[in-house]
Motif scaffolding. Structure first.
Motif, PDB file in Angstrom:
ATOM      1  N   LEU A   6       0.791  -1.230   0.000  1.00  0.00           N
ATOM      2  CA  LEU A   6       0.000   0.000   0.000  1.00  0.00           C
ATOM      3  C   LEU A   6       0.827   1.286   0.000  1.00  0.00           C
ATOM      4  N   VAL A   7       2.090   1.223  -0.374  1.00  0.00           N
ATOM      5  CA  VAL A   7       2.931   2.419  -0.496  1.00  0.00           C
ATOM      6  C   VAL A   7       3.178   2.639  -1.983  1.00  0.00           C
ATOM      7  N   SER A   8       2.918   3.843  -2.460  1.00  0.00           N
ATOM      8  CA  SER A   8       3.002   4.085  -3.898  1.00  0.00           C
ATOM      9  C   SER A   8       4.408   4.431  -4.379  1.00  0.00           C
ATOM     10  N   SER A   9       5.259   4.936  -3.518  1.00  0.00           N
ATOM     11  CA  SER A   9       6.592   5.354  -3.907  1.00  0.00           C
ATOM     12  C   SER A   9       7.621   4.275  -3.572  1.00  0.00           C
ATOM     13  N   SER A  10       8.496   3.977  -4.517  1.00  0.00           N
ATOM     14  CA  SER A  10       9.545   2.989  -4.276  1.00  0.00           C
ATOM     15  C   SER A  10      10.512   3.450  -3.187  1.00  0.00           C
ATOM     16  N   THR A  11      10.797   4.743  -3.164  1.00  0.00           N
ATOM     17  CA  THR A  11      11.699   5.281  -2.139  1.00  0.00           C
ATOM     18  C   THR A  11      11.085   5.135  -0.753  1.00  0.00           C
ATOM     19  N   ALA A  12       9.809   5.486  -0.615  1.00  0.00           N
ATOM     20  CA  ALA A  12       9.127   5.340   0.676  1.00  0.00           C
ATOM     21  C   ALA A  12       9.056   3.871   1.083  1.00  0.00           C
ATOM     22  N   ALA A  13       8.811   2.984   0.131  1.00  0.00           N
ATOM     23  CA  ALA A  13       8.769   1.556   0.432  1.00  0.00           C
ATOM     24  C   ALA A  13      10.120   1.065   0.933  1.00  0.00           C
ATOM     25  N   PHE A  14      11.205   1.536   0.299  1.00  0.00           N
ATOM     26  CA  PHE A  14      12.543   1.128   0.725  1.00  0.00           C
ATOM     27  C   PHE A  14      12.855   1.624   2.133  1.00  0.00           C
ATOM     28  N   VAL A  15      12.509   2.873   2.419  1.00  0.00           N
ATOM     29  CA  VAL A  15      12.774   3.432   3.749  1.00  0.00           C
ATOM     30  C   VAL A  15      11.966   2.684   4.807  1.00  0.00           C
ATOM     31  N   LEU A  16      10.692   2.445   4.539  1.00  0.00           N
ATOM     32  CA  LEU A  16       9.854   1.717   5.495  1.00  0.00           C
ATOM     33  C   LEU A  16      10.345   0.289   5.693  1.00  0.00           C
ATOM     34  N   LEU A  17      10.779  -0.359   4.628  1.00  0.00           N
ATOM     35  CA  LEU A  17      11.301  -1.713   4.744  1.00  0.00           C
ATOM     36  C   LEU A  17      12.591  -1.725   5.560  1.00  0.00           C
ATOM     37  N   ALA A  18      13.456  -0.733   5.366  1.00  0.00           N
ATOM     38  CA  ALA A  18      14.699  -0.648   6.136  1.00  0.00           C
ATOM     39  C   ALA A  18      14.405  -0.472   7.622  1.00  0.00           C
ATOM     40  N   VAL A  19      13.439   0.373   7.955  1.00  0.00           N
ATOM     41  CA  VAL A  19      13.058   0.575   9.355  1.00  0.00           C
ATOM     42  C   VAL A  19      12.483  -0.717   9.935  1.00  0.00           C
ATOM     43  N   LEU A  20      11.626  -1.382   9.180  1.00  0.00           N
ATOM     44  CA  LEU A  20      11.023  -2.638   9.633  1.00  0.00           C
ATOM     45  C   LEU A  20      12.086  -3.703   9.895  1.00  0.00           C
ATOM     46  N   PHE A  22      15.249  -3.264  10.539  1.00  0.00           N
ATOM     47  CA  PHE A  22      16.045  -2.867  11.701  1.00  0.00           C
ATOM     48  C   PHE A  22      15.320  -3.214  12.994  1.00  0.00           C
ATOM     49  N   LEU A  23      14.033  -2.856  13.088  1.00  0.00           N
ATOM     50  CA  LEU A  23      13.287  -3.113  14.314  1.00  0.00           C
ATOM     51  C   LEU A  23      13.113  -4.606  14.579  1.00  0.00           C
ATOM     52  N   VAL A  24      12.847  -5.374  13.541  1.00  0.00           N
ATOM     53  CA  VAL A  24      12.686  -6.825  13.721  1.00  0.00           C
ATOM     54  C   VAL A  24      14.008  -7.451  14.147  1.00  0.00           C
ATOM     55  N   CYS A  25      15.082  -7.100  13.480  1.00  0.00           N
ATOM     56  CA  CYS A  25      16.391  -7.690  13.808  1.00  0.00           C
ATOM     57  C   CYS A  25      16.896  -7.238  15.176  1.00  0.00           C
ATOM     58  N   ALA A  26      16.534  -6.039  15.601  1.00  0.00           N
ATOM     59  CA  ALA A  26      16.978  -5.545  16.897  1.00  0.00           C
ATOM     60  C   ALA A  26      16.356  -6.317  18.048  1.00  0.00           C
ATOM     61  N   SER A  27      15.227  -6.959  17.811  1.00  0.00           N
ATOM     62  CA  SER A  27      14.533  -7.649  18.899  1.00  0.00           C
ATOM     63  C   SER A  27      14.695  -9.161  18.874  1.00  0.00           C
ATOM     64  N   VAL A  28      15.345  -9.714  17.880  1.00  0.00           N
ATOM     65  CA  VAL A  28      15.399 -11.171  17.734  1.00  0.00           C
ATOM     66  C   VAL A  28      16.060 -11.848  18.923  1.00  0.00           C
ATOM     67  N   GLY A  29      17.183 -11.349  19.381  1.00  0.00           N
ATOM     68  CA  GLY A  29      17.883 -11.996  20.493  1.00  0.00           C
ATOM     69  C   GLY A  29      17.132 -11.923  21.806  1.00  0.00           C
ATOM     70  N   HIS A  30      16.337 -10.902  21.982  1.00  0.00           N
ATOM     71  CA  HIS A  30      15.614 -10.722  23.236  1.00  0.00           C
ATOM     72  C   HIS A  30      14.558 -11.800  23.457  1.00  0.00           C
ATOM     73  N   HIS A  31      13.998 -12.329  22.400  1.00  0.00           N
ATOM     74  CA  HIS A  31      12.959 -13.353  22.544  1.00  0.00           C
ATOM     75  C   HIS A  31      13.487 -14.566  23.297  1.00  0.00           C
ATOM     76  N   ALA A  32      14.631 -15.048  22.887  1.00  0.00           N
ATOM     77  CA  ALA A  32      15.199 -16.232  23.528  1.00  0.00           C
ATOM     78  C   ALA A  32      15.596 -15.937  24.967  1.00  0.00           C
ATOM     79  N   VAL A  33      16.093 -14.742  25.232  1.00  0.00           N
ATOM     80  CA  VAL A  33      16.492 -14.376  26.589  1.00  0.00           C
ATOM     81  C   VAL A  33      15.276 -14.347  27.514  1.00  0.00           C
ATOM     82  N   VAL A  34      14.192 -13.765  27.054  1.00  0.00           N
ATOM     83  CA  VAL A  34      12.978 -13.708  27.877  1.00  0.00           C
ATOM     84  C   VAL A  34      12.425 -15.113  28.089  1.00  0.00           C
ATOM     85  N   ALA A  35      12.383 -15.910  27.034  1.00  0.00           N
ATOM     86  CA  ALA A  35      11.879 -17.286  27.174  1.00  0.00           C
ATOM     87  C   ALA A  35      12.727 -18.064  28.169  1.00  0.00           C
ATOM     88  N   ALA A  36      14.028 -17.894  28.119  1.00  0.00           N
ATOM     89  CA  ALA A  36      14.916 -18.606  29.041  1.00  0.00           C
ATOM     90  C   ALA A  36      14.798 -18.071  30.461  1.00  0.00           C
TER      91      ALA A  36
END
Length: 118
Positions: A6-20, A22-36
């Motif tokens: 639903l984003v019409s601009s390729s530049t906006a799509a790239f920026v939003l994907l980069a932010v997404l 970053f946020l997903v990868c920043a939290s990956v390690g925390h899941h296992a730590v909390v579960a443990a």
């Protein structure tokens, strides 16, 4: 096809994907730590393995099936894939926020109990 639904601009799509990413990868390690940290010592490996198993089943199988179902049977074809992705992603994010807020109290109590033991 654009990277972010639903984003019409390729530049906006790239920026939003980069932010997404970053946020997903920043939290990956925390899941296992909390579960443990909430698992009893003798069950930590089982908790972490179960967590990642369920996460992968949801992420790689069920979510893809739901997206395909919405695309084919609700929106009528692949030209509306972006709408299906937006609905599934939005519903997943909302569900995650609700579960995170619901689990905060339990996690705080568990952390306080662990501090008392140390």
């Amino acid at each position: 096809m654009r990277s972010v639904p639903l984003v019409s601009s390729s530049t906006a799509a790239f920026v939003l994907l980069a932010v997404l990413v970053f946020l997903v990868c920043a939290s990956v390690g925390h899941h296992a730590v909390v579960a443990a940290s909430v698992a009893p010592n003798r069950l930590r490996g089982l908790y972490v393995a179960s967590f990642f198993f369920v996460q992968n089943i949801l992420g790689q199988a069920i979510i893809a099936l739901v997206t395909a179902f919405l695309t084919d049977h609700v929106f009528g074809g692949p030209e509306n894939l972006g709408r299906s992705m937006a609905i599934v992603g939005g519903a997943g994010a909302a569900t995650g926020c609700v579960l995170l807020l619901a689990g905060r109290g339990l996690l705080r109590r568990k952390a306080a109990a662990n501090d008392a033991i140390l």
